[in-house]
Motif scaffolding. Structure first.
Motif, PDB file in Angstrom:
ATOM      1  N   ASN A 115       0.826  -1.214   0.000  1.00 28.03           N
ATOM      2  CA  ASN A 115       0.000   0.000   0.000  1.00 28.03           C
ATOM      3  C   ASN A 115       0.856   1.257   0.000  1.00 28.03           C
ATOM      4  O   ASN A 115       0.526   2.238  -0.682  1.00 28.03           O
ATOM      5  N   ARG A 116       1.948   1.241   0.745  1.00 30.79           N
ATOM      6  CA  ARG A 116       2.850   2.397   0.746  1.00 30.79           C
ATOM      7  C   ARG A 116       3.441   2.623  -0.645  1.00 30.79           C
ATOM      8  O   ARG A 116       3.526   3.756  -1.120  1.00 30.79           O
ATOM      9  N   LEU A 117       3.884   1.534  -1.272  1.00 22.59           N
ATOM     10  CA  LEU A 117       4.457   1.634  -2.617  1.00 22.59           C
ATOM     11  C   LEU A 117       3.425   2.129  -3.620  1.00 22.59           C
ATOM     12  O   LEU A 117       3.741   2.905  -4.522  1.00 22.59           O
ATOM     13  N   LEU A 118       2.199   1.697  -3.444  1.00 25.66           N
ATOM     14  CA  LEU A 118       1.106   2.137  -4.307  1.00 25.66           C
ATOM     15  C   LEU A 118       0.863   3.630  -4.123  1.00 25.66           C
ATOM     16  O   LEU A 118       0.746   4.378  -5.108  1.00 25.66           O
ATOM     17  N   THR A 119       0.820   4.076  -2.872  1.00 21.47           N
ATOM     18  CA  THR A 119       0.610   5.497  -2.563  1.00 21.47           C
ATOM     19  C   THR A 119       1.736   6.349  -3.131  1.00 21.47           C
ATOM     20  O   THR A 119       1.492   7.458  -3.618  1.00 21.47           O
ATOM     21  N   LYS A 120       2.956   5.838  -3.088  1.00 25.96           N
ATOM     22  CA  LYS A 120       4.111   6.569  -3.604  1.00 25.96           C
ATOM     23  C   LYS A 120       4.193   6.552  -5.127  1.00 25.96           C
ATOM     24  O   LYS A 120       5.023   7.241  -5.716  1.00 25.96           O
ATOM     25  N   GLY A 121       3.372   5.721  -5.775  1.00 27.72           N
ATOM     26  CA  GLY A 121       3.411   5.618  -7.227  1.00 27.72           C
ATOM     27  C   GLY A 121       4.518   4.721  -7.739  1.00 27.72           C
ATOM     28  O   GLY A 121       4.807   4.710  -8.933  1.00 27.72           O
ATOM     29  N   ALA A 122       5.148   3.958  -6.861  1.00 24.52           N
ATOM     30  CA  ALA A 122       6.236   3.064  -7.268  1.00 24.52           C
ATOM     31  C   ALA A 122       5.699   1.799  -7.924  1.00 24.52           C
ATOM     32  O   ALA A 122       6.402   1.150  -8.701  1.00 24.52           O
ATOM     33  N   ILE A 123       4.456   1.436  -7.584  1.00 24.11           N
ATOM     34  CA  ILE A 123       3.799   0.279  -8.199  1.00 24.11           C
ATOM     35  C   ILE A 123       2.387   0.674  -8.622  1.00 24.11           C
ATOM     36  O   ILE A 123       1.851   1.702  -8.178  1.00 24.11           O
ATOM     37  N   SER A 124       1.818  -0.138  -9.470  1.00 23.47           N
ATOM     38  CA  SER A 124       0.419   0.045  -9.867  1.00 23.47           C
ATOM     39  C   SER A 124      -0.348  -1.217  -9.498  1.00 23.47           C
ATOM     40  O   SER A 124       0.244  -2.277  -9.285  1.00 23.47           O
ATOM     41  N   ALA A 125      -1.664  -1.070  -9.421  1.00 24.72           N
ATOM     42  CA  ALA A 125      -2.526  -2.212  -9.102  1.00 24.72           C
ATOM     43  C   ALA A 125      -3.658  -2.265 -10.108  1.00 24.72           C
ATOM     44  O   ALA A 125      -4.257  -1.242 -10.438  1.00 24.72           O
ATOM     45  N   SER A 126      -3.918  -3.459 -10.592  1.00 28.10           N
ATOM     46  CA  SER A 126      -5.054  -3.652 -11.505  1.00 28.10           C
ATOM     47  C   SER A 126      -5.942  -4.738 -10.920  1.00 28.10           C
ATOM     48  O   SER A 126      -5.454  -5.713 -10.343  1.00 28.10           O
ATOM     49  N   ARG A 127      -7.223  -4.541 -11.061  1.00 28.64           N
ATOM     50  CA  ARG A 127      -8.184  -5.478 -10.497  1.00 28.64           C
ATOM     51  C   ARG A 127      -8.223  -6.760 -11.320  1.00 28.64           C
ATOM     52  O   ARG A 127      -8.240  -6.733 -12.532  1.00 28.64           O
ATOM     53  N   ASP A 128      -8.214  -7.890 -10.624  1.00 32.96           N
ATOM     54  CA  ASP A 128      -8.326  -9.204 -11.256  1.00 32.96           C
ATOM     55  C   ASP A 128      -9.335  -9.988 -10.434  1.00 32.96           C
ATOM     56  O   ASP A 128      -8.965 -10.675  -9.469  1.00 32.96           O
ATOM     57  N   GLY A 129     -10.601  -9.840 -10.773  1.00 32.48           N
ATOM     58  CA  GLY A 129     -11.655 -10.467  -9.983  1.00 32.48           C
ATOM     59  C   GLY A 129     -11.750  -9.795  -8.632  1.00 32.48           C
ATOM     60  O   GLY A 129     -11.943  -8.587  -8.545  1.00 32.48           O
ATOM     61  N   ARG A 130     -11.556 -10.568  -7.566  1.00 31.43           N
ATOM     62  CA  ARG A 130     -11.659 -10.024  -6.210  1.00 31.43           C
ATOM     63  C   ARG A 130     -10.310  -9.589  -5.630  1.00 31.43           C
ATOM     64  O   ARG A 130     -10.240  -9.178  -4.482  1.00 31.43           O
ATOM     65  N   ARG A 131      -9.262  -9.695  -6.413  1.00 37.71           N
ATOM     66  CA  ARG A 131      -7.944  -9.320  -5.904  1.00 37.71           C
ATOM     67  C   ARG A 131      -7.299  -8.292  -6.816  1.00 37.71           C
ATOM     68  O   ARG A 131      -7.797  -7.990  -7.898  1.00 37.71           O
ATOM     69  N   TYR A 132      -6.182  -7.776  -6.360  1.00 41.98           N
ATOM     70  CA  TYR A 132      -5.397  -6.833  -7.154  1.00 41.98           C
ATOM     71  C   TYR A 132      -4.087  -7.483  -7.560  1.00 41.98           C
ATOM     72  O   TYR A 132      -3.505  -8.257  -6.804  1.00 41.98           O
ATOM     73  N   LEU A 133      -3.650  -7.142  -8.752  1.00 44.99           N
ATOM     74  CA  LEU A 133      -2.348  -7.577  -9.245  1.00 44.99           C
ATOM     75  C   LEU A 133      -1.433  -6.356  -9.269  1.00 44.99           C
ATOM     76  O   LEU A 133      -1.812  -5.297  -9.776  1.00 44.99           O
ATOM     77  N   TYR A 134      -0.253  -6.521  -8.711  1.00 46.62           N
ATOM     78  CA  TYR A 134       0.689  -5.421  -8.581  1.00 46.62           C
ATOM     79  C   TYR A 134       1.824  -5.555  -9.587  1.00 46.62           C
ATOM     80  O   TYR A 134       2.331  -6.641  -9.832  1.00 46.62           O
ATOM     81  N   SER A 135       2.211  -4.394 -10.150  1.00 47.06           N
ATOM     82  CA  SER A 135       3.321  -4.326 -11.101  1.00 47.06           C
ATOM     83  C   SER A 135       4.160  -3.100 -10.779  1.00 47.06           C
ATOM     84  O   SER A 135       3.630  -2.081 -10.318  1.00 47.06           O
ATOM     85  N   PRO A 136       5.456  -3.167 -11.035  1.00 47.04           N
ATOM     86  CA  PRO A 136       6.302  -1.998 -10.771  1.00 47.04           C
ATOM     87  C   PRO A 136       6.059  -0.888 -11.785  1.00 47.04           C
ATOM     88  O   PRO A 136       5.863  -1.152 -12.971  1.00 47.04           O
ATOM     89  N   VAL A 137       6.047   0.325 -11.302  1.00 48.06           N
ATOM     90  CA  VAL A 137       6.057   1.512 -12.156  1.00 48.06           C
ATOM     91  C   VAL A 137       7.482   2.053 -12.156  1.00 48.06           C
ATOM     92  O   VAL A 137       8.039   2.384 -13.194  1.00 48.06           O
ATOM     93  N   LEU A 138       8.055   2.100 -10.961  1.00 47.24           N
ATOM     94  CA  LEU A 138       9.448   2.496 -10.806  1.00 47.24           C
ATOM     95  C   LEU A 138      10.324   1.390 -11.384  1.00 47.24           C
ATOM     96  O   LEU A 138      10.222   0.237 -10.976  1.00 47.24           O
ATOM     97  N   GLN A 139      11.150   1.741 -12.344  1.00 43.72           N
ATOM     98  CA  GLN A 139      12.017   0.754 -12.980  1.00 43.72           C
ATOM     99  C   GLN A 139      13.270   0.536 -12.141  1.00 43.72           C
ATOM    100  O   GLN A 139      13.846   1.479 -11.592  1.00 43.72           O
TER     101      GLN A 139
END
Length: 121
Positions: A45-69
């Motif tokens: 959640n901290r990384l998401l708030t900082k914009g370092a990762i993104s989250a996409s909905r996949d059914g009832r869960r979220y999938l996380y991916s890095p934004v910060l390379q």
């Protein structure tokens, strides 16, 4: 550049190696760390708030991916360390490790190759 803590960097490393991942997969990848699941979710959640990762909905869960390379983060971290400890210079850094016997024969060979490549540019 987004500032991330050491613990957040551990979570980022998991996502840099493989993504997108659900929180449960990140928790599983960090099992050897012996961190509680809520701790890892807080870090996500901290990384998401900082914009370092993104989250996409996949059914009832979220999938996380890095934004910060990773490459950009490593460049920022290494530059900061060089500035802080060695006035932005690489030679004193290498001398530091050399004086403490921390350069292996392979390290020395690789450094020689890098210097030769620089001489040919």
């Amino acid at each position: 550049m987004t500032q991330i803590s050491e613990a957040e960097a551990v979570v980022m490393d998991v996502l840099w190696r493989s993504h997108p991942l659900g929180a449960d997969e990140v928790v599983a990848a960090l099992a050897e760390r012996d961190w509680a699941e809520p701790t890892i979710k807080t870090l996500l959640n901290r990384l998401l708030t900082k914009g370092a990762i993104s989250a996409s909905r996949d059914g009832r869960r979220y999938l996380y991916s890095p934004v910060l390379q990773r490459q950009a983060w490593v460049a920022e971290q290494s530059s900061g360390m060089l500035d802080k400890l060695f006035d932005g210079r690489v030679a004193p850094l290498v001398a530091h490790f050399s004086q403490r016997g921390q350069l292996s024969a392979q390290d020395i060979a690789e450094l020689k190759q890098l210097i030769q490549a620089l001489d040919h540019d």
